[in-house]
Design a protein around this motif. Structure first.
Motif, mmCIF file in Angstrom:
data_model
loop_
_atom_site.group_PDB
_atom_site.id
_atom_site.type_symbol
_atom_site.label_atom_id
_atom_site.label_comp_id
_atom_site.label_asym_id
_atom_site.label_seq_id
_atom_site.Cartn_x
_atom_site.Cartn_y
_atom_site.Cartn_z
ATOM 1 N N THR A 186 0.840 -1.201 0.000
ATOM 2 C CA THR A 186 0.000 0.000 0.000
ATOM 3 C C THR A 186 0.871 1.245 0.000
ATOM 4 O O THR A 186 0.538 2.242 -0.633
ATOM 5 C CB THR A 186 -0.918 0.011 1.245
ATOM 6 N N SER A 187 1.994 1.190 0.707
ATOM 7 C CA SER A 187 2.897 2.338 0.808
ATOM 8 C C SER A 187 3.766 2.509 -0.430
ATOM 9 O O SER A 187 4.266 3.594 -0.686
ATOM 10 C CB SER A 187 3.802 2.177 2.030
ATOM 11 N N THR A 188 3.962 1.421 -1.179
ATOM 12 C CA THR A 188 4.813 1.463 -2.378
ATOM 13 C C THR A 188 4.086 0.776 -3.528
ATOM 14 O O THR A 188 4.367 -0.373 -3.849
ATOM 15 C CB THR A 188 6.157 0.767 -2.126
ATOM 16 N N PRO A 189 3.133 1.461 -4.145
ATOM 17 C CA PRO A 189 2.299 0.846 -5.181
ATOM 18 C C PRO A 189 3.102 0.251 -6.346
ATOM 19 O O PRO A 189 2.697 -0.737 -6.939
ATOM 20 C CB PRO A 189 1.403 1.970 -5.669
ATOM 21 N N GLY A 190 4.234 0.806 -6.663
ATOM 22 C CA GLY A 190 5.047 0.302 -7.758
ATOM 23 C C GLY A 190 5.628 -1.075 -7.469
ATOM 24 O O GLY A 190 5.994 -1.809 -8.384
ATOM 25 N N ALA A 191 5.713 -1.445 -6.197
ATOM 26 C CA ALA A 191 6.282 -2.740 -5.829
ATOM 27 C C ALA A 191 5.440 -3.889 -6.368
ATOM 28 O O ALA A 191 5.970 -4.924 -6.768
ATOM 29 C CB ALA A 191 6.410 -2.847 -4.317
ATOM 30 N N ALA A 225 3.621 -3.818 -9.111
ATOM 31 C CA ALA A 225 3.585 -3.794 -10.578
ATOM 32 C C ALA A 225 4.536 -4.814 -11.206
ATOM 33 O O ALA A 225 4.241 -5.367 -12.263
ATOM 34 C CB ALA A 225 3.917 -2.400 -11.079
ATOM 35 N N LYS A 226 5.661 -5.085 -10.554
ATOM 36 C CA LYS A 226 6.638 -6.012 -11.145
ATOM 37 C C LYS A 226 6.116 -7.438 -11.235
ATOM 38 O O LYS A 226 6.664 -8.265 -11.949
ATOM 39 C CB LYS A 226 7.954 -5.970 -10.363
ATOM 40 N N PHE A 227 5.025 -7.744 -10.543
ATOM 41 C CA PHE A 227 4.457 -9.093 -10.571
ATOM 42 C C PHE A 227 3.450 -9.278 -11.708
ATOM 43 O O PHE A 227 3.023 -10.395 -11.978
ATOM 44 C CB PHE A 227 3.777 -9.409 -9.232
ATOM 45 N N SER A 228 3.063 -8.207 -12.387
ATOM 46 C CA SER A 228 2.012 -8.289 -13.413
ATOM 47 C C SER A 228 2.407 -9.173 -14.602
ATOM 48 O O SER A 228 1.551 -9.801 -15.207
ATOM 49 C CB SER A 228 1.620 -6.892 -13.894
ATOM 50 N N ASN A 229 3.674 -9.242 -14.929
ATOM 51 C CA ASN A 229 4.130 -10.062 -16.058
ATOM 52 C C ASN A 229 4.792 -11.362 -15.607
ATOM 53 O O ASN A 229 5.481 -12.007 -16.399
ATOM 54 C CB ASN A 229 5.109 -9.270 -16.929
ATOM 55 N N SER A 230 4.579 -11.723 -14.362
ATOM 56 C CA SER A 230 5.235 -12.910 -13.823
ATOM 57 C C SER A 230 4.655 -14.187 -14.430
ATOM 58 O O SER A 230 3.446 -14.366 -14.513
ATOM 59 C CB SER A 230 5.059 -12.954 -12.304
ATOM 60 N N SER A 231 5.540 -15.065 -14.855
ATOM 61 C CA SER A 231 5.096 -16.359 -15.398
ATOM 62 C C SER A 231 5.356 -17.485 -14.403
ATOM 63 O O SER A 231 4.968 -18.625 -14.633
ATOM 64 C CB SER A 231 5.820 -16.645 -16.716
ATOM 65 N N LYS A 232 6.018 -17.162 -13.285
ATOM 66 C CA LYS A 232 6.330 -18.173 -12.274
ATOM 67 C C LYS A 232 5.457 -17.969 -11.046
ATOM 68 O O LYS A 232 5.028 -16.867 -10.745
ATOM 69 C CB LYS A 232 7.803 -18.076 -11.864
ATOM 70 N N GLU A 233 5.225 -19.069 -10.335
ATOM 71 C CA GLU A 233 4.466 -19.018 -9.092
ATOM 72 C C GLU A 233 5.192 -19.819 -8.026
ATOM 73 O O GLU A 233 5.854 -20.810 -8.328
ATOM 74 C CB GLU A 233 3.063 -19.599 -9.267
ATOM 75 N N ILE A 234 5.037 -19.367 -6.803
ATOM 76 C CA ILE A 234 5.493 -20.118 -5.637
ATOM 77 C C ILE A 234 4.307 -20.185 -4.692
ATOM 78 O O ILE A 234 3.743 -19.154 -4.331
ATOM 79 C CB ILE A 234 6.698 -19.450 -4.940
ATOM 80 N N GLY A 235 3.907 -21.390 -4.350
ATOM 81 C CA GLY A 235 2.770 -21.555 -3.452
ATOM 82 C C GLY A 235 1.470 -21.033 -4.034
ATOM 83 O O GLY A 235 0.555 -20.682 -3.288
ATOM 84 N N GLY A 236 1.392 -20.926 -5.357
ATOM 85 C CA GLY A 236 0.177 -20.440 -6.005
ATOM 86 C C GLY A 236 0.116 -18.932 -6.163
ATOM 87 O O GLY A 236 -0.903 -18.391 -6.591
ATOM 88 N N TYR A 237 1.197 -18.242 -5.837
ATOM 89 C CA TYR A 237 1.230 -16.779 -5.913
ATOM 90 C C TYR A 237 2.311 -16.347 -6.911
ATOM 91 O O TYR A 237 3.337 -17.018 -7.045
ATOM 92 C CB TYR A 237 1.505 -16.172 -4.530
ATOM 93 N N PRO A 238 2.078 -15.232 -7.621
ATOM 94 C CA PRO A 238 3.061 -14.784 -8.617
ATOM 95 C C PRO A 238 4.416 -14.510 -7.967
ATOM 96 O O PRO A 238 4.487 -13.937 -6.880
ATOM 97 C CB PRO A 238 2.454 -13.503 -9.194
ATOM 98 N N SER A 239 5.463 -14.937 -8.670
ATOM 99 C CA SER A 239 6.812 -14.841 -8.143
ATOM 100 C C SER A 239 7.736 -14.154 -9.135
ATOM 101 O O SER A 239 7.561 -14.288 -10.348
ATOM 102 C CB SER A 239 7.326 -16.253 -7.859
ATOM 103 N N VAL A 240 8.716 -13.427 -8.612
ATOM 104 C CA VAL A 240 9.738 -12.812 -9.450
ATOM 105 C C VAL A 240 11.101 -12.965 -8.783
ATOM 106 O O VAL A 240 11.199 -13.046 -7.558
ATOM 107 C CB VAL A 240 9.481 -11.304 -9.720
ATOM 108 N N LEU A 241 12.122 -13.012 -9.621
ATOM 109 C CA LEU A 241 13.500 -12.949 -9.150
ATOM 110 C C LEU A 241 13.953 -11.514 -9.336
ATOM 111 O O LEU A 241 13.750 -10.930 -10.408
ATOM 112 C CB LEU A 241 14.404 -13.884 -9.942
ATOM 113 N N VAL A 242 14.537 -10.944 -8.313
ATOM 114 C CA VAL A 242 15.038 -9.575 -8.381
ATOM 115 C C VAL A 242 16.559 -9.667 -8.296
ATOM 116 O O VAL A 242 17.101 -10.006 -7.243
ATOM 117 C CB VAL A 242 14.475 -8.695 -7.247
#
Length: 169
Positions: free
Chosen positions: A101-106, A108-125
């Motif tokens: 909520t405090s960092t809305p841009g955080a 956004a990086k999950f919108s194009n995620s093709s990977k999931e962990i535990g059923g949730y979108p995942s990204v490598l940073v």
């Protein structure tokens, strides 16, 4: 002998006048003082949103200590909680949950995620971070040791109570 003594008195009086006048003059504010005043007056754009979840609410969703591993909470504030993952006294990783909520841009990086962990979108940073987005919450594991791999980070992300965190409002 009166003359040298008079010089000392005159020098002391002049020194006192110089010190008094320089000490009492107002100094112009530096550019840093002006910026500090301006940023202190701002009401919008604060670092943490008013609706952000208290960090203490996140603690129960962190992975429990496992055999040989120690979890040490290091920071807890509104919208964020963090713990170190240690083994044999060495830091392996940082575990964290943050309210986006405090960092809305955080989020956004999950919108194009093709990977999931535990059923949730995942990204490598970069090469050291793995993150998942659970509703409005970001769960992140950050390697602090070269031996702690992306696979290890994914395993530890799954150890969080992600479904419980998803229900948190």
């Amino acid at each position: 002998m009166i003359f040298p003594r008079g010089r000392r008195v005159l020098a002391a009086v002049l020194l006192s006048v110089v010190l008094l006048t320089t000490a009492c003059t107002a100094q112009a504010p530096s550019r840093f003082d002006q910026v500090q005043q301006e940023s202190s007056k701002q009401k919008s754009g604060q670092a943490v949103a008013k609706k952000a979840t208290q960090g203490s609410e996140f603690n129960k969703f962190f992975p429990a200590e496992a055999a040989g591993y120690q979890r040490v909470f290091t920071q807890e504030k509104k919208g964020f909680a963090e713990a170190k993952l240690k083994k044999d006294g060495k830091d392996l990783a940082m575990l964290s949950i943050s309210d986006t909520t405090s960092t809305p841009g955080a989020a956004a990086k999950f919108s194009n995620s093709s990977k999931e962990i535990g059923g949730y979108p995942s990204v490598l940073v970069g090469n050291t971070q793995t993150a998942v987005l659970v509703g409005k919450y970001q769960v992140k594991v950050l390697s602090r040791s070269p031996s702690f791999t992306a696979s290890d980070r994914a395993d530890w992300v799954e150890k969080f109570n992600l479904d419980g965190l998803a229900k948190l409002k």
